[in-house]
Design a protein around this motif. Sequence first.
Motif, PDB file in Angstrom:
ATOM      1  N   ARG A  36       0.834  -1.213   0.000  1.00  0.00           N
ATOM      2  CA  ARG A  36       0.000   0.000   0.000  1.00  0.00           C
ATOM      3  C   ARG A  36       0.864   1.257   0.000  1.00  0.00           C
ATOM      4  O   ARG A  36       0.567   2.235  -0.688  1.00  0.00           O
ATOM      5  N   THR A  37       1.916   1.238   0.781  1.00  0.00           N
ATOM      6  CA  THR A  37       2.805   2.389   0.862  1.00  0.00           C
ATOM      7  C   THR A  37       3.458   2.658  -0.483  1.00  0.00           C
ATOM      8  O   THR A  37       3.558   3.818  -0.910  1.00  0.00           O
ATOM      9  N   ALA A  41       3.064   5.981  -2.763  1.00  0.00           N
ATOM     10  CA  ALA A  41       4.241   6.712  -3.245  1.00  0.00           C
ATOM     11  C   ALA A  41       4.143   6.946  -4.752  1.00  0.00           C
ATOM     12  O   ALA A  41       4.502   8.024  -5.243  1.00  0.00           O
ATOM     13  N   GLU A  42       3.659   5.964  -5.451  1.00  0.00           N
ATOM     14  CA  GLU A  42       3.488   6.113  -6.895  1.00  0.00           C
ATOM     15  C   GLU A  42       2.472   7.218  -7.209  1.00  0.00           C
ATOM     16  O   GLU A  42       2.697   8.055  -8.092  1.00  0.00           O
ATOM     17  N   LYS A  43       1.374   7.294  -6.478  1.00  0.00           N
ATOM     18  CA  LYS A  43       0.370   8.348  -6.684  1.00  0.00           C
ATOM     19  C   LYS A  43       0.953   9.726  -6.404  1.00  0.00           C
ATOM     20  O   LYS A  43       0.714  10.681  -7.160  1.00  0.00           O
ATOM     21  N   LEU A  44       1.726   9.841  -5.330  1.00  0.00           N
ATOM     22  CA  LEU A  44       2.326  11.118  -4.975  1.00  0.00           C
ATOM     23  C   LEU A  44       3.299  11.603  -6.047  1.00  0.00           C
ATOM     24  O   LEU A  44       3.293  12.784  -6.413  1.00  0.00           O
ATOM     25  N   ILE A  45       4.102  10.712  -6.555  1.00  0.00           N
ATOM     26  CA  ILE A  45       5.063  11.094  -7.596  1.00  0.00           C
ATOM     27  C   ILE A  45       4.342  11.570  -8.856  1.00  0.00           C
ATOM     28  O   ILE A  45       4.757  12.547  -9.489  1.00  0.00           O
ATOM     29  N   THR A  60       9.598  12.154 -13.787  1.00  0.00           N
ATOM     30  CA  THR A  60       9.226  11.019 -14.633  1.00  0.00           C
ATOM     31  C   THR A  60      10.231   9.886 -14.468  1.00  0.00           C
ATOM     32  O   THR A  60       9.843   8.707 -14.357  1.00  0.00           O
ATOM     33  N   ALA A  61      11.495  10.229 -14.420  1.00  0.00           N
ATOM     34  CA  ALA A  61      12.520   9.203 -14.221  1.00  0.00           C
ATOM     35  C   ALA A  61      12.344   8.516 -12.863  1.00  0.00           C
ATOM     36  O   ALA A  61      12.439   7.284 -12.757  1.00  0.00           O
ATOM     37  N   ILE A  62      12.081   9.332 -11.855  1.00  0.00           N
ATOM     38  CA  ILE A  62      11.856   8.759 -10.517  1.00  0.00           C
ATOM     39  C   ILE A  62      10.611   7.871 -10.520  1.00  0.00           C
ATOM     40  O   ILE A  62      10.601   6.801  -9.918  1.00  0.00           O
ATOM     41  N   SER A  63       9.567   8.343 -11.193  1.00  0.00           N
ATOM     42  CA  SER A  63       8.331   7.563 -11.260  1.00  0.00           C
ATOM     43  C   SER A  63       8.581   6.208 -11.910  1.00  0.00           C
ATOM     44  O   SER A  63       8.062   5.179 -11.453  1.00  0.00           O
ATOM     45  N   GLN A  64       9.367   6.192 -12.961  1.00  0.00           N
ATOM     46  CA  GLN A  64       9.670   4.924 -13.625  1.00  0.00           C
ATOM     47  C   GLN A  64      10.447   4.001 -12.689  1.00  0.00           C
ATOM     48  O   GLN A  64      10.206   2.781 -12.660  1.00  0.00           O
ATOM     49  N   GLU A  65      11.354   4.576 -11.923  1.00  0.00           N
ATOM     50  CA  GLU A  65      12.100   3.757 -10.968  1.00  0.00           C
ATOM     51  C   GLU A  65      11.184   3.202  -9.880  1.00  0.00           C
ATOM     52  O   GLU A  65      11.301   2.037  -9.486  1.00  0.00           O
TER      53      GLU A  65
END
Length: 132
Positions: A36-37, A41-45, A60-65
Amino acid sequence: MNPTLATLLTISVTVIAAILVLFLIFLIPVLLQVRRTAHEAEKLIDFVRLQVAPVSRDVTAISQEVKSVIQSIHRQVDRVEGGIETVHDLAVRVKEFQLEVKRRIEEPLLQLAAVFGGVKRGVGAISSIFCR
């Protein structure tokens, strides 16, 4: 095998199985919270990427990671679920083994003890007859 040793073995196997089951029961909520966490985190990014245009490439790069990490977590959760099923099956087999051991060892030992008790009483009765 000594009946006491067999009983201790049965108790030990039961205790170990119970400890494993308790460990897995406590592990499941932790893994679900991690999942869930990671999802939050994915939603926040994604939200930050939409709000801050100048740094959108970095976000975007962080989101992909993070998505890669989440996929890895999903794979790990799937593996843990498989492990939980394996441990559950193991616990069932241990319980069946315990019952089989009890059936094959305990019941014949009780019958043997009854036979010895009967022989003892018979010898006592015979000796009391001869002592009169």
